[in-house]
Scaffold this motif. Structure first.
Motif, PDB file in Angstrom:
ATOM      1  N   VAL A 105       0.876  -1.363  -0.035  1.00  0.00           N
ATOM      2  CA  VAL A 105       0.035  -0.012   0.031  1.00  0.00           C
ATOM      3  C   VAL A 105       0.756   1.277   0.105  1.00  0.00           C
ATOM      4  O   VAL A 105       0.491   2.271  -0.721  1.00  0.00           O
ATOM      5  CB  VAL A 105      -0.886   0.083   1.228  1.00  0.00           C
ATOM      6  CG1 VAL A 105      -1.637   1.188   1.292  1.00  0.00           C
ATOM      7  CG2 VAL A 105      -1.962  -0.957   1.258  1.00  0.00           C
ATOM      8  N   ASP A 106       1.823   1.104   0.854  1.00  0.00           N
ATOM      9  CA  ASP A 106       2.749   2.608   0.868  1.00  0.00           C
ATOM     10  C   ASP A 106       3.557   2.368  -0.398  1.00  0.00           C
ATOM     11  O   ASP A 106       3.894   3.739  -0.852  1.00  0.00           O
ATOM     12  CB  ASP A 106       3.663   2.283   2.058  1.00  0.00           C
ATOM     13  CG  ASP A 106       3.000   2.302   3.368  1.00  0.00           C
ATOM     14  OD1 ASP A 106       1.900   2.898   3.258  1.00  0.00           O
ATOM     15  OD2 ASP A 106       3.656   2.088   4.355  1.00  0.00           O
ATOM     16  N   VAL A 107       4.096   1.556  -0.936  1.00  0.00           N
ATOM     17  CA  VAL A 107       4.946   1.395  -2.136  1.00  0.00           C
ATOM     18  C   VAL A 107       4.043   2.233  -3.377  1.00  0.00           C
ATOM     19  O   VAL A 107       4.302   3.058  -4.083  1.00  0.00           O
ATOM     20  CB  VAL A 107       5.345   0.034  -2.588  1.00  0.00           C
ATOM     21  CG1 VAL A 107       6.028   0.156  -3.968  1.00  0.00           C
ATOM     22  CG2 VAL A 107       6.500  -0.312  -1.434  1.00  0.00           C
ATOM     23  N   ALA A 108       2.748   1.616  -3.508  1.00  0.00           N
ATOM     24  CA  ALA A 108       1.754   2.150  -4.578  1.00  0.00           C
ATOM     25  C   ALA A 108       1.457   3.426  -4.314  1.00  0.00           C
ATOM     26  O   ALA A 108       1.616   4.271  -5.344  1.00  0.00           O
ATOM     27  CB  ALA A 108       0.532   1.189  -4.482  1.00  0.00           C
ATOM     28  N   ARG A 109       1.458   3.779  -2.938  1.00  0.00           N
ATOM     29  CA  ARG A 109       0.851   5.554  -2.857  1.00  0.00           C
ATOM     30  C   ARG A 109       2.285   6.125  -3.329  1.00  0.00           C
ATOM     31  O   ARG A 109       2.028   7.219  -3.815  1.00  0.00           O
ATOM     32  CB  ARG A 109       0.659   5.532  -1.112  1.00  0.00           C
ATOM     33  CG  ARG A 109       0.105   7.142  -1.016  1.00  0.00           C
ATOM     34  CD  ARG A 109      -0.032   7.267   0.708  1.00  0.00           C
ATOM     35  NE  ARG A 109      -1.017   6.408   0.772  1.00  0.00           N
ATOM     36  CZ  ARG A 109      -1.082   5.333   1.827  1.00  0.00           C
ATOM     37  NH1 ARG A 109      -0.037   5.183   2.681  1.00  0.00           N
ATOM     38  NH2 ARG A 109      -2.180   4.698   2.183  1.00  0.00           N
ATOM     39  N   ALA A 110       3.547   5.955  -3.006  1.00  0.00           N
ATOM     40  CA  ALA A 110       4.869   6.582  -3.275  1.00  0.00           C
ATOM     41  C   ALA A 110       4.746   6.492  -4.837  1.00  0.00           C
ATOM     42  O   ALA A 110       5.267   7.567  -5.245  1.00  0.00           O
ATOM     43  CB  ALA A 110       5.676   5.764  -2.620  1.00  0.00           C
ATOM     44  N   VAL A 111       4.590   5.371  -5.446  1.00  0.00           N
ATOM     45  CA  VAL A 111       4.961   5.385  -6.995  1.00  0.00           C
ATOM     46  C   VAL A 111       3.627   6.276  -7.594  1.00  0.00           C
ATOM     47  O   VAL A 111       4.037   6.995  -8.393  1.00  0.00           O
ATOM     48  CB  VAL A 111       4.679   3.941  -7.394  1.00  0.00           C
ATOM     49  CG1 VAL A 111       4.215   3.875  -8.806  1.00  0.00           C
ATOM     50  CG2 VAL A 111       5.658   2.827  -7.123  1.00  0.00           C
ATOM     51  N   ARG A 112       2.505   6.196  -7.172  1.00  0.00           N
ATOM     52  CA  ARG A 112       1.411   7.141  -7.723  1.00  0.00           C
ATOM     53  C   ARG A 112       1.865   8.765  -7.406  1.00  0.00           C
ATOM     54  O   ARG A 112       1.701   9.549  -8.526  1.00  0.00           O
ATOM     55  CB  ARG A 112       0.072   6.953  -7.033  1.00  0.00           C
ATOM     56  CG  ARG A 112      -0.675   7.424  -7.728  1.00  0.00           C
ATOM     57  CD  ARG A 112      -2.386   7.050  -7.117  1.00  0.00           C
ATOM     58  NE  ARG A 112      -2.660   5.447  -7.719  1.00  0.00           N
ATOM     59  CZ  ARG A 112      -2.676   4.367  -6.797  1.00  0.00           C
ATOM     60  NH1 ARG A 112      -2.416   4.477  -5.695  1.00  0.00           N
ATOM     61  NH2 ARG A 112      -2.816   3.399  -7.569  1.00  0.00           N
ATOM     62  N   ARG A 113       2.266   9.026  -6.463  1.00  0.00           N
ATOM     63  CA  ARG A 113       2.705  10.235  -5.997  1.00  0.00           C
ATOM     64  C   ARG A 113       3.871  10.706  -6.899  1.00  0.00           C
ATOM     65  O   ARG A 113       3.962  11.831  -7.655  1.00  0.00           O
ATOM     66  CB  ARG A 113       2.973  10.442  -4.861  1.00  0.00           C
ATOM     67  CG  ARG A 113       3.435  11.943  -3.997  1.00  0.00           C
ATOM     68  CD  ARG A 113       3.761  11.973  -2.718  1.00  0.00           C
ATOM     69  NE  ARG A 113       2.921  11.031  -1.765  1.00  0.00           N
ATOM     70  CZ  ARG A 113       3.515  10.300  -1.202  1.00  0.00           C
ATOM     71  NH1 ARG A 113       4.999  10.187  -0.905  1.00  0.00           N
ATOM     72  NH2 ARG A 113       2.809   9.396  -0.360  1.00  0.00           N
ATOM     73  N   ASN A 114       4.878   9.913  -7.154  1.00  0.00           N
ATOM     74  CA  ASN A 114       5.978  10.187  -7.833  1.00  0.00           C
ATOM     75  C   ASN A 114       5.711  10.307  -9.403  1.00  0.00           C
ATOM     76  O   ASN A 114       6.394  11.108  -9.940  1.00  0.00           O
ATOM     77  CB  ASN A 114       7.334   9.195  -7.671  1.00  0.00           C
ATOM     78  CG  ASN A 114       8.787   9.647  -7.899  1.00  0.00           C
ATOM     79  OD1 ASN A 114       8.915  10.936  -7.512  1.00  0.00           O
ATOM     80  ND2 ASN A 114       9.339   8.805  -8.696  1.00  0.00           N
ATOM     81  N   VAL A 115       5.136   9.283  -9.747  1.00  0.00           N
ATOM     82  CA  VAL A 115       4.723   9.294 -11.323  1.00  0.00           C
ATOM     83  C   VAL A 115       3.903  10.668 -11.596  1.00  0.00           C
ATOM     84  O   VAL A 115       4.125  11.053 -12.548  1.00  0.00           O
ATOM     85  CB  VAL A 115       4.007   7.975 -11.690  1.00  0.00           C
ATOM     86  CG1 VAL A 115       3.340   8.240 -12.999  1.00  0.00           C
ATOM     87  CG2 VAL A 115       4.886   6.858 -11.692  1.00  0.00           C
ATOM     88  N   ILE A 116       2.685  10.958 -10.793  1.00  0.00           N
ATOM     89  CA  ILE A 116       2.063  12.115 -11.100  1.00  0.00           C
ATOM     90  C   ILE A 116       2.932  13.193 -11.114  1.00  0.00           C
ATOM     91  O   ILE A 116       2.701  14.120 -12.144  1.00  0.00           O
ATOM     92  CB  ILE A 116       1.030  12.004 -10.217  1.00  0.00           C
ATOM     93  CG1 ILE A 116      -0.204  10.980 -10.495  1.00  0.00           C
ATOM     94  CG2 ILE A 116       0.070  13.500 -10.392  1.00  0.00           C
ATOM     95  CD1 ILE A 116      -1.360  10.917  -9.413  1.00  0.00           C
ATOM     96  N   GLY A 117       3.708  13.414 -10.072  1.00  0.00           N
ATOM     97  CA  GLY A 117       4.519  14.579 -10.198  1.00  0.00           C
ATOM     98  C   GLY A 117       5.579  14.822 -11.214  1.00  0.00           C
ATOM     99  O   GLY A 117       5.727  15.510 -11.717  1.00  0.00           O
ATOM    100  N   GLN A 118       6.392  13.665 -11.648  1.00  0.00           N
ATOM    101  CA  GLN A 118       7.244  13.720 -12.377  1.00  0.00           C
ATOM    102  C   GLN A 118       6.733  14.033 -14.199  1.00  0.00           C
ATOM    103  O   GLN A 118       6.974  14.692 -14.752  1.00  0.00           O
ATOM    104  CB  GLN A 118       8.003  12.432 -12.528  1.00  0.00           C
ATOM    105  CG  GLN A 118       8.995  12.458 -11.529  1.00  0.00           C
ATOM    106  CD  GLN A 118      10.237  13.426 -11.292  1.00  0.00           C
ATOM    107  OE1 GLN A 118      10.420  13.825 -12.569  1.00  0.00           O
ATOM    108  NE2 GLN A 118      10.539  13.617 -10.157  1.00  0.00           N
ATOM    109  N   VAL A 119       5.490  13.027 -14.181  1.00  0.00           N
ATOM    110  CA  VAL A 119       4.917  13.254 -15.504  1.00  0.00           C
ATOM    111  C   VAL A 119       4.179  14.866 -15.687  1.00  0.00           C
ATOM    112  O   VAL A 119       4.438  15.387 -16.814  1.00  0.00           O
ATOM    113  CB  VAL A 119       3.786  12.133 -15.773  1.00  0.00           C
ATOM    114  CG1 VAL A 119       2.935  12.464 -16.969  1.00  0.00           C
ATOM    115  CG2 VAL A 119       4.385  10.909 -15.902  1.00  0.00           C
TER     116      VAL A 119
END
Length: 153
Positions: A105-119
């Motif tokens: 759950v934490d990894v998915a949340r961090a991935v989602r945050r990082n992907v949205i921010g970078q893209v």
């Protein structure tokens, strides 16, 4: 005394900057971003997150390993990343392998945050969704871990 120069509507940088969107009214031209660009940015942003072992399912990882061994084929950064790109928005689907012990759950949340921010930062597109499918868990003894010795000599 000289005043700081401001962007003029006719310059190439008009409309580019923080908070600007692609293809604004009154812009001097149209900007399109390829889905491959969004795939690469999303893939790299996903790999940056602690707890992610790899992108893609078993079959796509196997094909990626074969492709990386072919000279001149380059690296595979889009394996496990599917995107839909419109004029102003993007939707991203990720297939990931998580390290054993990481809280998914934490990894998915961090991935989602990082992907949205970078893209959003790099492309200026609004990311409307990031769907994450966890396909596998990487165990410490898989792929290059300690090899098991035979009990029989």
């Amino acid at each position: 005394m000289a005043q700081p120069s401001a962007s003029k509507p006719g310059t190439a940088l008009a409309g580019v900057g923080a908070g600007s969107t692609l293809n604004e009214e009154g812009a001097a031209g149209k900007t399109t971003i390829s889905s491959v660009v969004v795939q690469k940015v999303a893939g790299l942003a996903t790999r940056e997150v602690t707890g992610i072992h790899a992108l893609g399912g078993g079959v796509s990882r196997a094909f990626g390993a074969i492709r990386e061994r072919i000279p001149g084929s380059g690296t595979v950064t889009t394996s496990g990343v599917t995107v839909e790109v419109g004029e102003k928005q993007a939707a991203i689907d990720l297939d990931v392998v998580v390290e054993y012990g990481a809280r998914i759950v934490d990894v998915a949340r961090a991935v989602r945050r990082n992907v949205i921010g970078q893209v959003e930062q790099i492309t200026g597109l609004e990311v409307i969704e990031v769907n994450i499918a966890v396909n596998d868990i990487h165990l410490p003894d898989e792929n290059g871990g300690e090899t098991e010795t035979s009990r029989v000599e």
